[in-house]
Scaffold this motif. Sequence first.
Motif, PDB file in Angstrom:
ATOM      1  N   GLN A 327       3.371  15.051   6.672  1.00 22.86           N
ATOM      2  CA  GLN A 327       3.831  14.962   7.866  1.00 22.86           C
ATOM      3  C   GLN A 327       5.480  15.153   7.659  1.00 22.86           C
ATOM      4  OE1 GLN A 327       0.986  11.915   9.960  1.00 22.86           O
ATOM      5  NE2 GLN A 327       3.142  11.789  10.462  1.00 22.86           N
ATOM      6  N   ALA A 328       6.264  14.562   6.697  1.00 22.09           N
ATOM      7  CA  ALA A 328       7.531  15.065   6.337  1.00 22.09           C
ATOM      8  C   ALA A 328       7.839  16.644   6.376  1.00 22.09           C
ATOM      9  CB  ALA A 328       7.907  14.389   5.326  1.00 22.09           C
ATOM     10  N   GLY A 329       6.854  17.238   5.542  1.00 22.37           N
ATOM     11  CA  GLY A 329       7.133  18.769   5.669  1.00 22.37           C
ATOM     12  C   GLY A 329       6.992  19.314   6.819  1.00 22.37           C
ATOM     13  N   ILE A 330       6.010  18.983   7.655  1.00 17.77           N
ATOM     14  CA  ILE A 330       5.890  19.557   9.091  1.00 17.77           C
ATOM     15  C   ILE A 330       6.884  19.242   9.942  1.00 17.77           C
ATOM     16  CG2 ILE A 330       4.259  19.513  11.214  1.00 17.77           C
ATOM     17  CD1 ILE A 330       1.984  19.007   9.141  1.00 17.77           C
ATOM     18  N   ALA A 331       7.331  17.904   9.933  1.00 22.22           N
ATOM     19  CA  ALA A 331       8.559  17.491  10.821  1.00 22.22           C
ATOM     20  C   ALA A 331       9.691  18.298  10.356  1.00 22.22           C
ATOM     21  CB  ALA A 331       8.783  16.160  10.482  1.00 22.22           C
ATOM     22  N   LEU A 332       9.957  18.531   9.186  1.00 18.49           N
ATOM     23  CA  LEU A 332      11.119  19.632   8.855  1.00 18.49           C
ATOM     24  C   LEU A 332      10.953  20.984   9.386  1.00 18.49           C
ATOM     25  CD1 LEU A 332      11.798  18.304   5.323  1.00 18.49           C
ATOM     26  CD2 LEU A 332      13.321  17.912   7.210  1.00 18.49           C
ATOM     27  N   ALA A 333       9.690  21.449   9.304  1.00 19.94           N
ATOM     28  CA  ALA A 333       9.414  22.761   9.721  1.00 19.94           C
ATOM     29  C   ALA A 333       9.580  22.919  11.040  1.00 19.94           C
ATOM     30  CB  ALA A 333       8.051  23.357   8.951  1.00 19.94           C
ATOM     31  N   LEU A 334       9.129  21.924  12.102  1.00 20.70           N
ATOM     32  CA  LEU A 334       9.165  22.232  13.359  1.00 20.70           C
ATOM     33  C   LEU A 334      10.645  21.615  14.091  1.00 20.70           C
ATOM     34  CD1 LEU A 334       5.449  20.986  14.187  1.00 20.70           C
ATOM     35  CD2 LEU A 334       6.265  23.249  14.269  1.00 20.70           C
ATOM     36  N   GLY A 335      11.143  20.635  13.344  1.00 23.56           N
ATOM     37  CA  GLY A 335      12.389  19.906  13.833  1.00 23.56           C
ATOM     38  C   GLY A 335      13.521  20.818  13.721  1.00 23.56           C
ATOM     39  N   LEU A 336      13.714  21.393  12.534  1.00 26.55           N
ATOM     40  CA  LEU A 336      14.929  22.067  12.102  1.00 26.55           C
ATOM     41  C   LEU A 336      15.213  23.444  13.049  1.00 26.55           C
ATOM     42  CD1 LEU A 336      15.036  21.913   8.358  1.00 26.55           C
ATOM     43  CD2 LEU A 336      16.706  20.719   9.828  1.00 26.55           C
ATOM     44  N   PRO A 337      13.901  24.414  13.286  1.00 36.25           N
ATOM     45  CA  PRO A 337      14.372  25.256  14.391  1.00 36.25           C
ATOM     46  C   PRO A 337      13.667  24.677  15.640  1.00 36.25           C
ATOM     47  CG  PRO A 337      12.183  25.833  12.966  1.00 36.25           C
ATOM     48  CD  PRO A 337      12.870  24.479  12.529  1.00 36.25           C
ATOM     49  N   GLY A 338      14.028  23.453  16.016  1.00 35.77           N
ATOM     50  CA  GLY A 338      13.347  23.021  17.242  1.00 35.77           C
ATOM     51  C   GLY A 338      13.855  23.691  18.568  1.00 35.77           C
ATOM     52  N   LYS A 339      15.027  24.515  18.635  1.00 30.42           N
ATOM     53  CA  LYS A 339      15.293  24.972  19.753  1.00 30.42           C
ATOM     54  C   LYS A 339      14.372  26.252  19.891  1.00 30.42           C
ATOM     55  CE  LYS A 339      20.281  24.065  20.324  1.00 30.42           C
ATOM     56  NZ  LYS A 339      21.614  24.517  20.324  1.00 30.42           N
ATOM     57  N   GLY A 340      14.228  26.976  18.781  1.00 31.80           N
ATOM     58  CA  GLY A 340      13.071  28.273  18.978  1.00 31.80           C
ATOM     59  C   GLY A 340      11.762  27.792  19.249  1.00 31.80           C
ATOM     60  N   VAL A 341      11.274  26.653  18.724  1.00 34.07           N
ATOM     61  CA  VAL A 341      10.032  25.770  19.048  1.00 34.07           C
ATOM     62  C   VAL A 341       9.882  25.639  20.250  1.00 34.07           C
ATOM     63  CG1 VAL A 341       8.333  24.095  18.534  1.00 34.07           C
ATOM     64  CG2 VAL A 341       9.761  25.231  16.844  1.00 34.07           C
ATOM     65  N   MET A 342      10.844  24.842  21.051  1.00 38.67           N
ATOM     66  CA  MET A 342      10.731  24.573  22.231  1.00 38.67           C
ATOM     67  C   MET A 342      10.897  25.486  23.357  1.00 38.67           C
ATOM     68  SD  MET A 342       9.927  21.205  22.601  1.00 38.67           S
ATOM     69  CE  MET A 342      10.450  20.864  24.258  1.00 38.67           C
ATOM     70  N   GLY A 343      11.798  26.698  22.833  1.00 41.64           N
ATOM     71  CA  GLY A 343      11.881  27.969  23.697  1.00 41.64           C
ATOM     72  C   GLY A 343      10.772  28.633  24.119  1.00 41.64           C
ATOM     73  N   LEU A 344       9.801  28.476  22.929  1.00 39.42           N
ATOM     74  CA  LEU A 344       8.528  29.323  23.304  1.00 39.42           C
ATOM     75  C   LEU A 344       7.793  29.019  24.652  1.00 39.42           C
ATOM     76  CD1 LEU A 344       6.710  28.975  19.653  1.00 39.42           C
ATOM     77  CD2 LEU A 344       7.833  31.029  20.719  1.00 39.42           C
ATOM     78  N   PHE A 345       8.104  27.737  25.137  1.00 36.89           N
ATOM     79  CA  PHE A 345       7.191  27.254  26.409  1.00 36.89           C
ATOM     80  C   PHE A 345       8.142  27.605  27.536  1.00 36.89           C
ATOM     81  CE2 PHE A 345       6.261  24.629  22.805  1.00 36.89           C
ATOM     82  CZ  PHE A 345       5.011  25.058  22.436  1.00 36.89           C
ATOM     83  N   GLY A 346       9.345  28.245  27.509  1.00 38.01           N
ATOM     84  CA  GLY A 346      10.245  28.535  28.673  1.00 38.01           C
ATOM     85  C   GLY A 346      11.575  28.092  28.138  1.00 38.01           C
ATOM     86  N   PRO A 347      12.474  28.862  29.008  1.00 41.43           N
ATOM     87  CA  PRO A 347      14.105  28.521  28.611  1.00 41.43           C
ATOM     88  C   PRO A 347      14.195  27.011  29.004  1.00 41.43           C
ATOM     89  CG  PRO A 347      13.734  30.617  30.038  1.00 41.43           C
ATOM     90  CD  PRO A 347      12.495  29.974  29.958  1.00 41.43           C
ATOM     91  N   ASN A 348      13.700  26.445  30.058  1.00 43.89           N
ATOM     92  CA  ASN A 348      14.287  25.018  30.534  1.00 43.89           C
ATOM     93  C   ASN A 348      13.795  24.341  29.574  1.00 43.89           C
ATOM     94  OD1 ASN A 348      11.691  25.934  31.513  1.00 43.89           O
ATOM     95  ND2 ASN A 348      11.811  24.330  33.148  1.00 43.89           N
ATOM     96  N   PHE A 349      12.843  24.387  28.584  1.00 44.95           N
ATOM     97  CA  PHE A 349      12.154  23.284  27.656  1.00 44.95           C
ATOM     98  C   PHE A 349      13.194  23.253  26.590  1.00 44.95           C
ATOM     99  CE2 PHE A 349       8.601  24.680  30.220  1.00 44.95           C
ATOM    100  CZ  PHE A 349       7.765  23.355  30.402  1.00 44.95           C
ATOM    101  N   VAL A 350      13.978  24.222  26.385  1.00 49.26           N
ATOM    102  CA  VAL A 350      14.949  24.063  25.142  1.00 49.26           C
ATOM    103  C   VAL A 350      15.773  22.604  25.224  1.00 49.26           C
ATOM    104  CG1 VAL A 350      17.111  24.899  23.787  1.00 49.26           C
ATOM    105  CG2 VAL A 350      15.245  26.561  24.944  1.00 49.26           C
ATOM    106  N   ALA A 351      15.742  22.146  26.443  1.00 48.35           N
ATOM    107  CA  ALA A 351      16.707  21.031  26.443  1.00 48.35           C
ATOM    108  C   ALA A 351      15.896  19.861  25.855  1.00 48.35           C
ATOM    109  CB  ALA A 351      16.790  20.444  28.256  1.00 48.35           C
ATOM    110  N   GLY A 352      14.645  19.723  25.765  1.00 49.44           N
ATOM    111  CA  GLY A 352      13.855  18.649  24.866  1.00 49.44           C
ATOM    112  C   GLY A 352      13.904  18.807  23.524  1.00 49.44           C
ATOM    113  N   THR A 353      14.983  19.639  22.721  1.00 49.69           N
ATOM    114  CA  THR A 353      15.137  19.629  21.158  1.00 49.69           C
ATOM    115  C   THR A 353      15.251  18.301  20.495  1.00 49.69           C
ATOM    116  OG1 THR A 353      15.810  21.992  21.616  1.00 49.69           O
ATOM    117  CG2 THR A 353      15.982  20.980  19.484  1.00 49.69           C
ATOM    118  N   GLY A 354      16.304  17.622  21.268  1.00 45.81           N
ATOM    119  CA  GLY A 354      16.658  16.193  20.726  1.00 45.81           C
ATOM    120  C   GLY A 354      15.452  15.416  20.833  1.00 45.81           C
ATOM    121  N   ALA A 355      14.679  15.275  21.907  1.00 49.61           N
ATOM    122  CA  ALA A 355      13.695  14.513  21.745  1.00 49.61           C
ATOM    123  C   ALA A 355      12.672  14.837  20.862  1.00 49.61           C
ATOM    124  CB  ALA A 355      13.174  14.517  23.386  1.00 49.61           C
ATOM    125  N   LEU A 356      12.308  16.127  20.777  1.00 49.46           N
ATOM    126  CA  LEU A 356      11.527  16.713  19.667  1.00 49.46           C
ATOM    127  C   LEU A 356      11.700  16.190  18.338  1.00 49.46           C
ATOM    128  CD1 LEU A 356       9.084  18.306  18.798  1.00 49.46           C
ATOM    129  CD2 LEU A 356      10.588  20.536  18.583  1.00 49.46           C
TER     130      LEU A 356
END
Length: 510
Positions: A327-356
Amino acid sequence: MAEPTLSAGLPADRVDAQAEQADIAALAKGGRTNFFGFVLRLAASVPFLFIAGRLYGAATLGRYASATLVVELAAQLATLGQKRGLAQQLAKEDRPGACIVADALLLSALVSALCALLLWLVPVLMFPSGDYTRVDRLLPLAILPRALGDVALAALAYRFDVGATVRARAVVEPWTQSLGAGGLWLAGMWWAPLRDSGLILAYALAMLAAMVTAFVPLLKSYGLPRQWEPRLRDLLRLANRNLPLAGADAVEWGTRKLDLFILGTFAPAEAVGIYYVAQQVATLPQKLKTSFEPILGPVITRNLRENNFGAIARQVCQVGFWITAAQAGIALALGLPGKGVMGLFGPNFVAGTGALALLLAAEVVAAPAVVSEAALIYVARLRNWWISLGTIALQAGLTVAFILAARELGGGGMVEAMGAALALVVSLGLASLLKSRLLGSILKQKISNWRWALVWAALPALGVGLLARFLPEWAELALGVPGILGVYGFVIWRRGFGPEDRVLFRKQKG
């Protein structure tokens, strides 16, 4: 005095060691199988979130999230703790397994019907805003297939059939939901009600398909119950005995959903929808914890019968480290590029990067509580339940306090969402500490899944993630995510995994 021996002529301590190695091998095999299911579920869940975010929008997704939240809680209660308690019932072997499973299914069906009737009569529990259609009001019907599917998969897990869980929950359910959401949106071009209720209809279809997928191997494994007659008194006794388990299950589930529910009472629907997407991405690693639960339960119950507390402690610590490391590895892999991950679902979803980022951290700190609870539900049900109740009460209080503080400071809906996620991190971290200490005191063994290798692996992975931020968004995801996982995996394998850990990646023969 001569060394005690068994009928096979082997020393007793050697046989115990071989049995424990066999248990570890079974846990590793189940974990490998369900990790494959996690990958499949990830591949299927992302399309659903993409379709829901891009086609239906954050507001519709928020309404869907609030409604299915209540339905899933009802389904959780309807199982009456049998997802984990059924193993103990089957271990007694005083009746044919098919009859015990039939009792469990009947009990869950009765409670499911009561819950569905209540929600149908009082739809405001699912839709607090009062915005729902006739089709939406039929959503409580999904409680029955969800609960029965969980009980059927628990029965199959007792016989180490983890593949059934993978097929039902990681393949059929998410893909049915993704394809159903996309198909209903297209059909809504000709008939608008289908588009209005597309996400909810897709959810109901997915629950039904998953239940059918679970029942097919259940009938093959257990067969039809012969000479079975429902025993009302036994069913009531079973329900009463499982209440602490049901409460613990509901509380554990509630800690992952309470933040969304409270946020829905304070924040607008769009913020709830964005937080829901962040939550779904963050809870994907949570499936790694549940990967070991179907196998860990039967192994623990057998060792309890033999009073082999040392083996239980070693297995809990072993599985706990596997889960934390992954889980630590997956958290790093999804959290560090969090803006790109959340941006996949739409531009307005990037605001949720901190919560992610905070939600991913919560999943890491929750691992010790989950593996400790796998044993506590058999040796200290009530005390485990009280800790769980205290955890969710603390989370509720912190969530409201942090949201109100964010509002006083002038933060918007997503700042309030970060407050809800922070409350989850604090409460789950405290629960992990308390449950590990409780289990250690009962078993008279040290319970810990912490190893310094986690830090040595995280540091270079963090460096790779920071460098990847200088790349374009597509490259940050395409190169950064595998780069972070690759570096982290290499270091944890070399510095953190010993021979007893590497059995997780070694296929057992014979």
